[in-house]
Design a protein around this motif. Structure first.
Motif, PDB file in Angstrom:
ATOM      1  N   UNK A   1     -47.851  44.757   9.969  1.00  0.00           N
ATOM      2  CA  UNK A   1     -48.343  44.600  11.338  1.00  0.00           C
ATOM      3  C   UNK A   1     -47.530  43.548  12.094  1.00  0.00           C
ATOM      4  N   UNK A   2     -46.989  42.576  11.358  1.00  0.00           N
ATOM      5  CA  UNK A   2     -46.118  41.565  11.944  1.00  0.00           C
ATOM      6  C   UNK A   2     -45.068  41.160  10.922  1.00  0.00           C
ATOM      7  N   UNK A   3     -43.858  40.895  11.400  1.00  0.00           N
ATOM      8  CA  UNK A   3     -42.840  40.305  10.531  1.00  0.00           C
ATOM      9  C   UNK A   3     -42.041  39.294  11.335  1.00  0.00           C
ATOM     10  N   UNK A   4     -41.433  38.378  10.613  1.00  0.00           N
ATOM     11  CA  UNK A   4     -40.644  37.328  11.264  1.00  0.00           C
ATOM     12  C   UNK A   4     -39.377  37.063  10.468  1.00  0.00           C
ATOM     13  N   UNK A   5     -38.344  36.664  11.173  1.00  0.00           N
ATOM     14  CA  UNK A   5     -37.105  36.190  10.553  1.00  0.00           C
ATOM     15  C   UNK A   5     -36.793  34.831  11.161  1.00  0.00           C
TER      16      UNK A   5
ATOM     17  N   UNK B   1     -57.554  47.581  16.025  1.00  0.00           N
ATOM     18  CA  UNK B   1     -57.290  47.417  14.593  1.00  0.00           C
ATOM     19  C   UNK B   1     -57.422  45.939  14.243  1.00  0.00           C
ATOM     20  N   UNK B   2     -58.144  45.656  13.178  1.00  0.00           N
ATOM     21  CA  UNK B   2     -58.245  44.267  12.708  1.00  0.00           C
ATOM     22  C   UNK B   2     -57.035  43.969  11.833  1.00  0.00           C
ATOM     23  N   UNK B   3     -56.274  42.972  12.243  1.00  0.00           N
ATOM     24  CA  UNK B   3     -55.049  42.584  11.557  1.00  0.00           C
ATOM     25  C   UNK B   3     -55.327  41.317  10.750  1.00  0.00           C
ATOM     26  N   UNK B   4     -54.935  41.331   9.485  1.00  0.00           N
ATOM     27  CA  UNK B   4     -55.139  40.175   8.616  1.00  0.00           C
ATOM     28  C   UNK B   4     -53.845  39.376   8.540  1.00  0.00           C
ATOM     29  N   UNK B   5     -53.958  38.082   8.773  1.00  0.00           N
ATOM     30  CA  UNK B   5     -52.788  37.215   8.821  1.00  0.00           C
ATOM     31  C   UNK B   5     -52.563  36.536   7.471  1.00  0.00           C
ATOM     32  N   UNK B   6     -51.335  36.510   7.042  1.00  0.00           N
ATOM     33  CA  UNK B   6     -50.970  35.905   5.763  1.00  0.00           C
ATOM     34  C   UNK B   6     -51.170  34.397   5.839  1.00  0.00           C
TER      35      UNK B   6
ATOM     36  N   UNK C   1     -36.631  38.795   5.933  1.00  0.00           N
ATOM     37  CA  UNK C   1     -37.812  38.813   6.793  1.00  0.00           C
ATOM     38  C   UNK C   1     -39.074  38.557   5.977  1.00  0.00           C
ATOM     39  N   UNK C   2     -40.082  38.018   6.633  1.00  0.00           N
ATOM     40  CA  UNK C   2     -41.373  37.780   5.999  1.00  0.00           C
ATOM     41  C   UNK C   2     -42.444  38.601   6.702  1.00  0.00           C
ATOM     42  N   UNK C   3     -43.256  39.308   5.914  1.00  0.00           N
ATOM     43  CA  UNK C   3     -44.417  39.988   6.479  1.00  0.00           C
ATOM     44  C   UNK C   3     -45.483  38.926   6.709  1.00  0.00           C
ATOM     45  N   UNK C   4     -45.953  38.789   7.944  1.00  0.00           N
ATOM     46  CA  UNK C   4     -46.924  37.741   8.239  1.00  0.00           C
ATOM     47  C   UNK C   4     -48.281  38.297   8.667  1.00  0.00           C
ATOM     48  N   UNK C   5     -48.411  39.626   8.754  1.00  0.00           N
ATOM     49  CA  UNK C   5     -49.718  40.233   9.007  1.00  0.00           C
ATOM     50  C   UNK C   5     -49.693  41.683   8.549  1.00  0.00           C
ATOM     51  N   UNK C   6     -50.867  42.170   8.148  1.00  0.00           N
ATOM     52  CA  UNK C   6     -51.014  43.544   7.666  1.00  0.00           C
ATOM     53  C   UNK C   6     -52.421  44.022   8.022  1.00  0.00           C
TER      54      UNK C   6
ATOM     55  N   UNK D   1     -46.682  45.063  15.620  1.00  0.00           N
ATOM     56  CA  UNK D   1     -46.890  46.500  15.728  1.00  0.00           C
ATOM     57  C   UNK D   1     -47.841  46.868  16.863  1.00  0.00           C
ATOM     58  N   UNK D   2     -48.854  46.044  17.103  1.00  0.00           N
ATOM     59  CA  UNK D   2     -49.827  46.326  18.154  1.00  0.00           C
ATOM     60  C   UNK D   2     -49.324  45.926  19.536  1.00  0.00           C
ATOM     61  N   UNK D   3     -50.253  46.024  20.500  1.00  0.00           N
ATOM     62  CA  UNK D   3     -49.910  45.754  21.897  1.00  0.00           C
ATOM     63  C   UNK D   3     -50.711  44.565  22.433  1.00  0.00           C
ATOM     64  N   UNK D   4     -50.204  43.351  22.303  1.00  0.00           N
ATOM     65  CA  UNK D   4     -50.911  42.192  22.858  1.00  0.00           C
ATOM     66  C   UNK D   4     -50.948  42.182  24.373  1.00  0.00           C
ATOM     67  N   UNK D   5     -50.080  42.970  25.000  1.00  0.00           N
ATOM     68  CA  UNK D   5     -50.009  42.993  26.469  1.00  0.00           C
ATOM     69  C   UNK D   5     -50.954  44.025  27.087  1.00  0.00           C
TER      70      UNK D   5
END
Length: 247
Positions: free
Chosen positions: A179-183, A129-134, A167-172, A191-195
């Protein structure tokens, strides 16, 4: 691989049992995580939370960061170990400990801190999945500003519906809104599997097909797409390591 010694000490909170394939080829999921995120001079410990193994409260302070793995269980479930994990994550957040949640870990971290999770409205997401970063992300994620999008391996049927307060959504992506959030500087959910390697996902697709979790045409399409493209694993692993270690 287990890296020992040095100042950095990290723990993997494993929310899945090792598959026969991963056990045979990699020696277990713990080794997959350490191989992806670990460096010489660090100490990595394993807590099989799915089996009720949790760090004691007086042990928590000894760790620089925690990684919460994926799982075949639902992050919105009420199994005892999931509720215990939610309690632990709440404690880690209050202590401002670094916590990296991956897939189920991303979702259960969101739930524990007050967000909402559930079944993905659009069904399974398996493959690349191509994830777009904020844009304009602040520290400690500034390295993401040079990466407008990244491909990542995905395998999930649940998702984050609503991030916790603050929290901030940092990718979708075009499939998943979060797809990503941070606090702050201490919480990161992916959400994905970098490992994951592609062969781990190929084997997982076969297992999902064999237990009738997905249909054969869906599984075949996912495999074909996976064969012709590569995930940006090196970049993802750099993101995760930089977050955990404050680099």
């Amino acid at each position: 691989m287990k890296v020992e010694g040095g100042e950095g000490r990290y723990a993997v909170l494993l929310a899945a049992k090792d598959s026969e394939y991963v056990e045979k080829v990699y020696g277990g999921y713990f080794n997959v995580f350490v191989e992806a995120f670990g460096e010489e001079g660090e100490s990595w410990d394993l807590f099989r939370v799915i089996e009720g193994q949790f760090p004691e409260f007086d042990e928590i302070q000894n760790y620089s960061g925690f990684v919460v793995s994926g799982s075949p269980f639902d992050a919105f479930g009420n199994e005892h170990w999931i509720l215990t994990l939610c309690s632990l994550l709440t404690t880690l957040n209050s202590m401002k400990k670094k916590v990296l949640g991956i897939c189920f870990g991303h979702q259960v971290l969101c739930r524990a801190l007050g967000g909402k999770v559930g079944r993905a409205w659009s069904g399974w997401d398996i493959g690349l999945r191509k994830v777009k970063l904020v844009k304009g992300i602040s520290s400690p994620f500034t390295l993401l500003n040079d990466m407008p999008s990244l491909s990542i391996i995905e395998c999930h049927q649940d998702e984050v519906w609503e991030v916790p307060y603050g929290a901030k959504v940092i990718a979708f992506s075009n499939k998943t809104n979060v797809e990503m959030f941070a606090i702050g500087n201490h919480i990161l959910g992916i959400q994905g599997h970098p490992e994951y390697t592609k062969d781990i996902l190929f084997n997982l697709i076969d297992r999902l097909l064999n237990n009738n979790s997905v249909k054969s045409d869906f599984a075949e399409d996912a495999k074909i797409a996976l064969e012709s493209a590569e995930a940006d694993n090196k970049s993802w692993q750099k993101i995760c390591s930089s977050f955990l270690k404050g680099k």
